[in-house]
Structures are given as C-alpha cells and as structure tokens.
Design an enzyme around this catalytic site. Structure first.
Site, PDB file in Angstrom:
ATOM      1  CB  THR A  46      -0.970  -0.011   1.195  1.00 36.59           C
ATOM      2  OG1 THR A  46      -0.219  -0.105   2.395  1.00 36.59           O
ATOM      3  CG2 THR A  46      -1.944  -1.174   1.099  1.00 36.59           C
ATOM      4  CB  THR A  48       1.421   5.520   3.810  1.00 32.76           C
ATOM      5  OG1 THR A  48       0.650   6.572   3.238  1.00 32.76           O
ATOM      6  CG2 THR A  48       2.236   6.045   4.967  1.00 32.76           C
ATOM      7  CB  CYS A  49       2.635   0.242   3.922  1.00 33.99           C
ATOM      8  SG  CYS A  49       1.099   0.461   4.846  1.00 33.99           S
ATOM      9  CB  SER A  50       5.189   0.582  -0.556  1.00 32.43           C
ATOM     10  OG  SER A  50       4.568  -0.678  -0.444  1.00 32.43           O
ATOM     11  CG  LEU A  54       9.449  -2.251   4.680  1.00 35.18           C
ATOM     12  CD1 LEU A  54       9.857  -2.912   5.990  1.00 35.18           C
ATOM     13  CD2 LEU A  54       8.868  -3.276   3.703  1.00 35.18           C
TER      14      LEU A  54
END
Length: 160
Positions: A46, A48-50, A54
């Site tokens: 997703t 923001t996650c990518s 992370l």
C-alpha cells in the site's frame, strides 16, 4: 481494550517465511528474551506503507540496533506469501522480520483492529509501533486514522 505500556503481548501464532517455506512462529519465538521494535502496517504494497513506513525502518535499522533493539519486526493482516514478496521488493529481508497475522488474531488481541471495508480491504491492523522487551510492552504509538507520524522509525529513535 487497547494494549498499554506494561502489558504482556498475547500468545498468538504468526507465519514467517524461512528457506523451508511458511513456518509458524509463536509470540515466544519472536519476542522472548529480546528487545523488539515492532511496527504494523494496514497492508503490504500500500502507498504509505511502501513509500515511508517500511523504508524508514530499513534505513534506520542500524541506528535502532545501536540503541538496544535486537530485532525489527513488521506485521500486517496479510498472508506470508504477500509479506515475503513485499520484503523482497523493498530489500527488507536482511533488516526486518515479516510476521503475517493473516487472520488478524494478533491485532484483535491488542485491540488495534481497523475496518478497511470501505477500501475493499476488510479487517486490517491499525498503523502502530511498539517497543517490546521480553514480551512486555515498553512503548505504544498508535496513529490517528490516515496519519503517519508516531509509528515511524524516526519517532521510535527519538523515543528510545
């Protein structure tokens, strides 16, 4: 009830990826006897996650370890195949342990479930981070919906 500082992590079984394939890992296997930086993302791959979450923990891994963190762990309500592919895509495999909470057992036990139904995602975990020492929660940082501030690697570094 949401997990709080001083609480012990619930006993659940996650899935991890090993050279032998998907392998169960208990709360004890991951957290017992270690100081762990744990962060949860709503979903692998997703935006923001990518782009931020992370990558921030990968970038700050050595600084976190210099401040006493033994292990950096990412969890999501995804299956281990998706998390493993994401770790490879992000070059995270050497820095961050991926824990699949595919049935949301962990986030339910923590009281940190998010309803992503309006996005077609179903039940997910909220975006948060914890510092855990030998299964005992030392710090809790839960994001407001849509935010990315207090669960970042940078914020964790500042709080250690």
């Amino acid at each position: 009830m949401v997990i709080q500082v001083g609480d012990t992590l619930p006993d659940v079984t996650f899935m991890t990826m090993t050279p032998d394939g998907p392998t169960p890992a208990s709360t004890d296997d991951v957290f017992k006897g270690r100081t762990v930086a744990l962060f949860s993302v709503p979903g692998a791959f997703t935006p923001t996650c990518s782009a931020k979450h992370l990558p921030g923990f990968i970038e700050k891994a050595s600084e976190l370890k210099a401040k006493g963190i033994d292990r950096i762990v990412c969890t999501a309500v995804n299956d281990i195949f998706v998390l493993d592919a994401w770790a490879k895509n992000q070059n995270a495999s050497d820095q961050v342990m991926m824990l699949a909470d595919g049935n949301a057992d962990f986030v339910r036990a923590l009281g940190l479930v998010m309803d992503g139904s309006k996005f077609g995602m179903g039940v997910r975990g909220q975006r948060f981070s914890l510092v855990v020492e030998d299964k005992v929660v030392k710090q809790v940082h839960v994001e407001e919906a849509g935010d990315f501030k207090v669960s970042s690697a940078e914020h964790m570094l500042d709080s250690l």
